[in-house]
Design a protein around this motif. Structure first.
Motif, PDB file in Angstrom:
ATOM      1  N   UNK A   1      -7.310 -11.069  96.982  1.00  0.00           N
ATOM      2  CA  UNK A   1      -8.660 -10.584  97.223  1.00  0.00           C
ATOM      3  C   UNK A   1      -8.627  -9.085  97.470  1.00  0.00           C
ATOM      4  N   UNK A   2      -9.797  -8.468  97.422  1.00  0.00           N
ATOM      5  CA  UNK A   2      -9.976  -7.072  97.805  1.00  0.00           C
ATOM      6  C   UNK A   2     -11.366  -6.945  98.421  1.00  0.00           C
ATOM      7  N   UNK A   3     -11.451  -6.186  99.508  1.00  0.00           N
ATOM      8  CA  UNK A   3     -12.709  -6.025 100.222  1.00  0.00           C
ATOM      9  C   UNK A   3     -12.869  -4.584 100.679  1.00  0.00           C
ATOM     10  N   UNK A   4     -14.108  -4.178 100.823  1.00  0.00           N
ATOM     11  CA  UNK A   4     -14.400  -2.880 101.426  1.00  0.00           C
ATOM     12  C   UNK A   4     -15.654  -2.972 102.281  1.00  0.00           C
ATOM     13  N   UNK A   5     -15.713  -2.078 103.264  1.00  0.00           N
ATOM     14  CA  UNK A   5     -16.969  -1.875 103.972  1.00  0.00           C
ATOM     15  C   UNK A   5     -17.895  -1.133 103.019  1.00  0.00           C
ATOM     16  N   UNK A   6     -19.173  -1.444 103.099  1.00  0.00           N
ATOM     17  CA  UNK A   6     -20.169  -0.769 102.292  1.00  0.00           C
ATOM     18  C   UNK A   6     -21.303  -0.316 103.196  1.00  0.00           C
ATOM     19  N   UNK A   7     -21.718   0.931 103.009  1.00  0.00           N
ATOM     20  CA  UNK A   7     -22.876   1.427 103.734  1.00  0.00           C
ATOM     21  C   UNK A   7     -23.812   2.096 102.737  1.00  0.00           C
ATOM     22  N   UNK A   8     -25.025   1.585 102.689  1.00  0.00           N
ATOM     23  CA  UNK A   8     -26.087   2.200 101.897  1.00  0.00           C
ATOM     24  C   UNK A   8     -26.942   3.004 102.869  1.00  0.00           C
ATOM     25  N   UNK A   9     -26.904   4.314 102.742  1.00  0.00           N
ATOM     26  CA  UNK A   9     -27.759   5.157 103.566  1.00  0.00           C
ATOM     27  C   UNK A   9     -29.205   4.995 103.103  1.00  0.00           C
ATOM     28  N   UNK A  10     -30.134   5.416 103.915  1.00  0.00           N
ATOM     29  CA  UNK A  10     -31.553   5.341 103.577  1.00  0.00           C
ATOM     30  C   UNK A  10     -31.778   5.978 102.198  1.00  0.00           C
ATOM     31  N   UNK A  11     -32.456   5.243 101.319  1.00  0.00           N
ATOM     32  CA  UNK A  11     -32.723   5.721  99.964  1.00  0.00           C
ATOM     33  C   UNK A  11     -31.656   5.359  98.942  1.00  0.00           C
ATOM     34  N   UNK A  12     -30.593   4.675  99.357  1.00  0.00           N
ATOM     35  CA  UNK A  12     -29.496   4.313  98.456  1.00  0.00           C
ATOM     36  C   UNK A  12     -29.788   3.010  97.717  1.00  0.00           C
ATOM     37  N   UNK A  13     -29.038   2.786  96.641  1.00  0.00           N
ATOM     38  CA  UNK A  13     -29.234   1.631  95.765  1.00  0.00           C
ATOM     39  C   UNK A  13     -28.001   1.446  94.899  1.00  0.00           C
ATOM     40  N   UNK A  14     -27.985   0.355  94.108  1.00  0.00           N
ATOM     41  CA  UNK A  14     -26.963   0.127  93.088  1.00  0.00           C
ATOM     42  C   UNK A  14     -27.661  -0.609  91.959  1.00  0.00           C
ATOM     43  N   UNK A  15     -27.757   0.035  90.812  1.00  0.00           N
ATOM     44  CA  UNK A  15     -28.470  -0.525  89.663  1.00  0.00           C
ATOM     45  C   UNK A  15     -27.798  -1.816  89.157  1.00  0.00           C
ATOM     46  N   UNK A  16     -28.510  -2.532  88.306  1.00  0.00           N
ATOM     47  CA  UNK A  16     -28.059  -3.830  87.783  1.00  0.00           C
ATOM     48  C   UNK A  16     -26.676  -3.720  87.143  1.00  0.00           C
ATOM     49  N   UNK A  17     -25.825  -4.676  87.523  1.00  0.00           N
ATOM     50  CA  UNK A  17     -24.450  -4.686  87.018  1.00  0.00           C
ATOM     51  C   UNK A  17     -23.861  -6.087  87.171  1.00  0.00           C
TER      52      UNK A  17
END
Length: 166
Positions: free
Chosen positions: A73-89
């Motif tokens: 497995x592989x894992x990471x912490x993720x933080x989306x700051x205000x206004x952040x996003x990730x487009x369709x994938x």
């Protein structure tokens, strides 16, 4: 886990997330605008090691009961700051099918519907929005579900990763 993530963010240890594969990483803020920190037992961090112990038990359970063939497995912490996003994938690399299952575990206390940041799953005939509420986990096949993270109006935190097969 949340306090560990916040500490890493405050120490500027998190980096801009990229798109691509294990050899070519592109940083395109028009596609993905979150920051991440890869988890690793080598960090010898109690929070990360406790999480990995939990994942080890989960992998044993999945392999024993569902015959998933997970080998890592592989894992990471993720933080989306205000206004952040990730487009369709889709999470599985085009030239490498080792990412078998995707997992997201949310760390957002007191999350409200108008805070945005939903995980939007693109099914064949409809969209499904999943609110990133603290304690909620999402698990799906990495090669099957297109998804995106909608614009967040508050900082959005999670542990994100993949259960892998050879």
């Amino acid at each position: 886990m949340k306090s560990n993530l916040i500490g890493l963010y405050n120490d500027k240890s998190m980096v801009s997330a990229g798109i691509g594969n294990e050899t070519i990483i592109i940083h395109n803020k028009l596609v993905r605008s979150d920051v991440i920190y890869w988890l690793d037992r080598k960090h010898n961090n109690k929070h990360e090691n406790d999480f990995f112990d939990l994942m080890d038990d989960f992998v044993i359970y999945l392999n024993r009961t569902c015959y998933t063939g997970i080998t890592g497995y592989e894992f990471h912490y993720t933080l989306y700051e205000k206004g952040s996003f990730y487009k369709k994938h889709i999470d599985q690399f085009q030239q490498n099918g080792s990412r078998a299952y995707s997992m997201v575990m949310y760390l957002n206390a007191d999350w409200q519907q108008n805070d945005g940041g939903e995980l939007c799953i693109h099914h064949l005939n409809n969209l499904q929005n999943i609110s990133p509420v603290n304690g909620k986990s999402v698990f799906f096949k990495s090669n099957e579900l297109e998804h995106e993270v909608l614009v967040t109006h508050q900082p959005r935190m999670s542990i994100t990763g993949w259960l892998k097969t050879n």
